[in-house]
Design an enzyme around this catalytic site. Structure first.
Site, PDB file in Angstrom:
ATOM      1  N   GLY A 250      -9.456   2.847  -6.808  1.00 28.48           N
ATOM      2  CA  GLY A 250      -9.749   3.606  -5.558  1.00 28.48           C
ATOM      3  C   GLY A 250     -10.150   5.092  -5.662  1.00 28.48           C
ATOM      4  O   GLY A 250     -10.045   5.344  -6.885  1.00 28.48           O
TER       5      GLY A 250
ATOM      6  N   LYS B 197       1.912  -5.993   4.187  1.00 30.59           N
ATOM      7  CA  LYS B 197       2.090  -7.043   3.040  1.00 30.59           C
ATOM      8  C   LYS B 197       2.197  -6.303   1.664  1.00 30.59           C
ATOM      9  O   LYS B 197       2.963  -6.231   0.672  1.00 30.59           O
ATOM     10  CB  LYS B 197       1.336  -8.292   3.025  1.00 30.59           C
ATOM     11  CG  LYS B 197       2.079  -9.411   3.649  1.00 30.59           C
ATOM     12  CD  LYS B 197       0.832 -10.417   4.068  1.00 30.59           C
ATOM     13  CE  LYS B 197       0.534 -11.139   2.963  1.00 30.59           C
ATOM     14  NZ  LYS B 197      -0.204 -12.193   3.283  1.00 30.59           N
TER      15      LYS B 197
ATOM     16  N   TYR C 169       0.413   1.023   9.251  1.00 33.03           N
ATOM     17  CA  TYR C 169       0.365   1.978   8.013  1.00 33.03           C
ATOM     18  C   TYR C 169       1.717   2.632   7.966  1.00 33.03           C
ATOM     19  O   TYR C 169       2.451   2.970   6.883  1.00 33.03           O
ATOM     20  CB  TYR C 169      -0.843   2.659   8.074  1.00 33.03           C
ATOM     21  CG  TYR C 169      -0.982   3.620   6.906  1.00 33.03           C
ATOM     22  CD1 TYR C 169      -1.324   3.078   5.732  1.00 33.03           C
ATOM     23  CD2 TYR C 169      -1.032   4.922   7.062  1.00 33.03           C
ATOM     24  CE1 TYR C 169      -1.810   3.998   4.534  1.00 33.03           C
ATOM     25  CE2 TYR C 169      -1.447   5.899   6.125  1.00 33.03           C
ATOM     26  CZ  TYR C 169      -1.937   5.403   4.742  1.00 33.03           C
ATOM     27  OH  TYR C 169      -2.001   6.198   3.933  1.00 33.03           O
TER      28      TYR C 169
END
Ligand code: NAD
Ligand code: UDP
Length: 310
Positions: A11, A92, A146
């Site tokens: 990322g 998750k 989130y």
């Protein structure tokens, strides 16, 4: 030689962290499912014999016979666009995914750092935000997936620490930007640079008076490493306390790009926090960390990247 495992290593922040740790003499394993990351972010590291990458979703158990000293869990989609598209996957990833990594840390007697976020403060009523502030989160709102995922990640980190004596670290990252952000990520910096460089109007959500404080990625990564090496178990804010309105940020990006400042006002997304600025006293005092890169300097480096990626 120390070994580090970086979940979310392909990322934006994760790839910079991998590069930094290799520079510090670590053996680095990057794990990433590529849900929002990209192979291109780590392609330049693949020839390094001290670097390996594994395509894997941390929600599934990890069967790897590699002892490691430090685990950095940065795996999580982080753009509000993803909060709408894949909310269950986000929950998750922090709940099951982080627990899988905590079990791995337990097995290896490794330290483990969880990348939490300023979003745990929700739409904050205390300003600037200190780590002692318990937040103003709407658990059933559009950002709930989130915010609550990250709050759970912090809670389960502390549970493993208290029950099993695992060396946990929690960093609350404030808005961070720089090269390798996906142009189509949907967050404010990729949007504004893409718009500035293509002569399009800047999309301002709401009246643009909401504030954010932007940290350049190299500063952030140094903070993550300092926290890992410290003995600080409580959460630590890492971010740049210089605060700007969104309109000010748009104008600065326009100036950096040499673009005309044109705006298109759009509706404010639900639950968009009105203000955000970290109190970084804890990071300064306990980690001897503070950011070094100004917005102007950071924007020059970021501009070069977006120019080459568009
Ligand atoms: P990013 O989307 O570029 O990086 C996240 C990486 O994690 C991606 O490569 C993605 O593919 C990977 N990933 C997601 N879920 C995964 C899973 N289940 N298994 C394996 N890999 C998975 O975002 P980023 O901005 O680099 O964020 C990195 C971390 O920092 C995230 O945990 C985010 O919540 C946190 N954070 C970032 C910011 C910021 O401003 N950039 C602010 C606060 C917190
Ligand atoms: N924003 C905006 N225009 C855009 C993208 C974002 O005005 O094209 C605003 C958004 O409403 C928020 C701020 O910029 O107030 C930061 O948004 P981002 O998605 O980067 O992250 P957030 O801090 O909200 O998680």
């Amino acid at each position: 030689m120390k070994t580090a495992l970086v979940a979310g290593g392909a990322g934006f922040i994760g790839s910079h962290l991998c590069e930094y740790l290799l520079g510090q003499g670590y053996r680095v394993y990057a794990i990433d499912s590529l849900v929002t990351g990209r192979r291109i972010n780590i392609e330049h590291l693949l020839a390094n014999p001290n670097f390996s990458w594994i395509e894997h979703d941390i929600v599934a158990p990890l069967y790897m016979n590699v002892p490691c000293d430090e685990i950095y869990n940065l795996a999580s989609p982080a753009s509000p666009v993803d909060f709408e598209k894949i909310p269950i996957f986000i929950l998750k990833t922090a709940a099951i995914g982080h627990m899988n990594l905590l079990n791995w840390a337990k097995m290896n007697k490794a330290r483990i750092l969880f990348a939490s976020t300023s979003e745990v403060y929700g739409d904050p009523l205390e300003h600037p935000q200190k780590e002692t502030y318990l937040g103003n989160v709407n658990c059933i709102g559009h950002r709930g997936c989130y915010d609550e995922a990250k709050r759970y990640g912090e809670a389960i980190s502390m549970a493993f620490r208290r029950q099993y004596g695992i060396e946990t670290r929690i960093v609350r990252i404030f808005n961070t930007y720089g090269p390798r952000m996906r142009p189509e990520d949907g967050r404010v910096i990729p949007n504004f640079f893409t718009q500035g460089l293509s002569g399009k109007p800047f999309t301002i959500y709401g009246d643009g008076k909401q504030t954010r404080s932007l940290c350049y990625v190299s500063d952030l990564v140094e903070g993550l490493h300092k926290l890992m090496l410290s003995d600080v178990a409580d959460p630590v804010n890492v971010g740049n306390p210089d605060e700007y309105t969104i309109l000010e940020i748009a104008k600065s990006v326009a100036a950096a790009c040499g673009a005309q400042f044109k705006t298109e006002f759009m509706p404010l997304p639900p639950s968009d926090p009105k203000q955000r600025r970290p109190d970084i006293t804890r990071a300064k005092e306990l980690l001897n960390w503070s950011p070094k890169i100004s917005l102007k300097e950071g924007f020059v480096k970021t501009l070069d990247y977006f120019k080459s990626s568009l």
